[in-house]
Design an enzyme around this catalytic site. Structure first.
Site: not given
Ligand code: AHR
Length: 646
Positions: A44, A232, A363-364
């Site tokens: 990322e 994120c 993603n999350e």
């Molecule tokens: O790895 C850091 C962050 O942690 C990532 O962007 C996210 O997916 C998670 O909350």
């Protein structure tokens, strides 16, 4: 206590037998095939991972498109009285910089990403677009912190219309904190745009490519997949700031700048100069995967902005553009060159497909809104591309209410993989090494897409890359490996961090402008990836010590090509132990290797500790038979590889 008494105690302790552990490995009962892509990486653009990191551009804000167009640019003191800077339109929808000089010479400097890294004797490729020039020449200097010139070039004959000018500079000194100085010679002016400086030596010598030492660190890991581009940043703080892959391909100068969510996300570590230029875009990600021999695993926005930020949602009846982006990405990666997006791939230089086999939807994310959106993506993607495995997200934690809600729902929707995330204390990882032993074997497979032990607390800037963290991850990874039939992929997170520009800690690999600094966790990841094996071998651990401490861990695999059994053993207690290893179903053992990894956490510097104090002991190992003893040092990971005959 008297010295004598201490000595007696020490001698008595030395004479005591070490705690004993027994590991039986059923070499004669190989189980599930391990996914060749089991151990991968998650990339990322966080902590200057891409801009200022992997993407080797050394000039920050090269086209003056940051919201503060002069961010990163200054007039050096000696030029102050005679030099005026004005930001102007470049007549193409963007900005350029007008430099006017009233004296014999005036300059402007770029500070790079917390400085510019130069290696003595290496070449640096400079380029700039210039117009409306009345000054006699443009001198290009690499300047050290003391003002010493470390490399130079001169461009004369500057003209009226936009012209691209290039020069090669050779650095004659190694320096991590250099600046790029552009000096107009002779009273006059010039307008500048797209100022760029790249090391000539990039990964695979690609012009305007990636930082070679950082990619090498990835190649050394041997990752089975690369999950990209986040994290994120895929979601964006609001939907307008989400990652849109189509805007990251084609000429770099046409890729519109985007705010990086990590710019302002971590209040204790603000990074106001963090933006995404997308010099590392989706085409480059696919090429990187190809270079690494890793499966590409893109994550796409599913119509949801970051739920830690705005929580903005694209309405369900407005999801089509998002779904279309996913369909087009599959065509871009795999489609024939006769298809519109396959043709685009070919035009960019890669007619052969990129072999995309899986895609992350969101993603999350969490909540019913996610399930509604995942369902729509799944219906559309499966109708056209049943060959692509779909990855659903299980939220930010591995066992909370969000997680418990999502798993059964994604299971009903037949997600191929569920992406679990876990940032927790080392004890969590030590306590959960058996988490997957009882998982449903008939449901979706697990993708442990983000995990890392946190030495202090999640998102604490005091977190360090300690050995205890790495050891607890190793213990947990034995559990992933033992359950490789259900856990098909795993990646540590985050991957890279710049020591002078990080937001999040811990990270797998720390860098500065000159060096790459692997961590103990990196050593653990590499040991697992380099000793993956093809099939799981059942293991049984026993001994009073095992039951009492619950801090011994083992897994085993078989490497078909090498004909070797691989046994991984973690002793997470504070004392060494004798371990009897018994390879069941084996008559003869051949020479192999014993690798032991351990470290001492005392004295690791605060707060971000780019420590690499993990000691790797590696030696040939040739026991007399299939039952042998080894010593597991206190707090260690040992990997035994042995050729076996049945
Ligand atoms: O790895 C850091 C962050 O942690 C990532 O962007 C996210 O997916 C998670 O909350």
């Amino acid at each position: 206590m008297k010295k004598f008494a201490v000595l007696v105690l020490l001698l008595a302790a030395a004479a005591l037998p070490l705690p004993a552990v027994t590991v039986t490995v059923a070499v004669d009962r190989p189980g599930a095939a391990i996914n060749p892509a089991m151990w991968g990486v998650f990339f990322e653009d966080i902590n200057f991972g891409a801009d200022g990191g992997l993407y080797a551009e050394l000039v920050k804000n090269p086209s003056f498109e940051f919201p503060q167009p002069l961010m990163g640019w200054t007039v050096p003191a000696e030029s102050g009285a005679v030099t005026t800077l004005t930001v102007k339109s470049d007549d193409n929808g963007g900005h350029c910089l007008r430099v006017e000089v009233a004296g014999p010479a005036g300059a402007v400097e770029n500070e790079g990403f917390r400085g510019i890294g130069l290696h003595a004797g290496e070449s640096y490729d400079f380029s700039v677009r210039v117009r409306h020039a009345t000054a006699a020449a443009l001198r290009v200097d690499l300047v050290g912190p003391s003002g010493a010139v470390l490399g130079s070039a001169r461009l004369a004959g500057l003209g009226e219309a936009w012209t691209q000018r290039t020069a090669t500079l050779v650095a004659w000194q190694t320096e991590g904190g250099a600046r790029l100085r552009l000096t107009l010679e002779g009273a006059g002016a010039a307008e500048l745009d797209r100022v760029s400086l790249f090391p000539h030596r990039t990964w695979k010598q690609r012009p305007r490519g990636l930082r070679a030492d950082m990619v090498q660190a990835l190649a050394d890991l041997g990752p089975g997949f690369v999950r990209f581009p986040g994290g994120c940043i895929v979601e964006g703080s609001v939907l307008d700031r989400r990652y849109q892959w189509k805007k990251t391909i084609g000429p770099v100068e046409d890729r519109a700048l985007l705010f990086n969510r990590w710019n302002a996300e971590i209040k204790l570590r603000p990074t106001p100069d963090y933006f995404q230029t997308f010099g590392l875009g989706f085409y480059e990600y696919f090429i990187l995967c190809e270079d690494l021999g890793a499966a590409p695993l893109p994550i796409l926005n599913c119509g949801m902005a970051c739920q830690f930020n705005s929580k903005e949602l694209a309405p369900l009846d407005g999801l089509n553009p998002y779904i279309q982006d996913a369909l087009d990405l599959i065509e871009f990666a795999n489609g024939p060159v006769t298809s519109p997006w396959g043709a685009r791939r070919a035009e960019l230089g890669h007619p052969a497909p990129f072999q995309l086999t899986m895609l992350g939807v969101g993603n999350e994310q969490w909540g019913p809104q996610y399930i509604e959106r995942f369902a729509r993506f799944a219906t559309a993607l499966r109708a056209k591309h049943p060959e692509i495995a779909l990855i659903g997200a299980a939220g930010p934690e591995p066992a909370d209410e969000r997680f418990k809600f999502l798993w059964p729902k994604l299971s009903e929707l037949k997600a191929d993989f569920i992406d679990e995330h876990c940032y927790a204390a080392p004890d969590w990882f030590l306590d959960n090494a058996h988490r997957y032993d009882a998982y449903d074997r008939s449901g979706p497979k697990v993708f442990m897409g983000e995990y890392a032990a946190q030495s202090v607390a999640v998102v604490s800037p005091q977190n360090r890359n300690t050995w205890l963290c790495a050891l607890s991850e190793a213990a947990y990874m034995t559990g992933l490996e033992r359950n490789a039939d259900v856990v098909r992929m795993a990646s540590y997170a985050p991957l890279f961090a710049h020591v002078d520009a990080w937001q999040w800690t811990p990270n797998l690999i720390w860098v500065d402008n000159l060096h790459v600094m692997p961590t103990p966790s990196y050593r653990v990841q590499r040991l697992f990836a380099r000793n993956r094996g093809d099939r799981v071998l059942p293991v049984a651990l026993s001994g009073a010590n095992v039951e009492e401490t619950r801090r011994f861990y083992a897994s085993s695999t078989f490497d078909d090509a090498a004909g070797e059994a691989i046994v991984k053993l973690v002793n997470a207690t504070a004392a060494p132990a004798t371990c009897t290893v018994e390879l069941a179903g084996v008559r003869r053992v051949f020479r192999g290797r014993l690798t032991t990894l351990r470290a001492d956490d005392t004295g690791a510097p605060l707060p971000c500790a780019p420590v690499d104090n993990a000691v790797l002991h590696e030696a040939e190992f040739a026991p007399a038979g299939p039952k042998f003893e080894i010593v597991l040092p206190a707090g260690s990971l040992s990997v035994v590889r042995l050729g076996v005959g049945r």
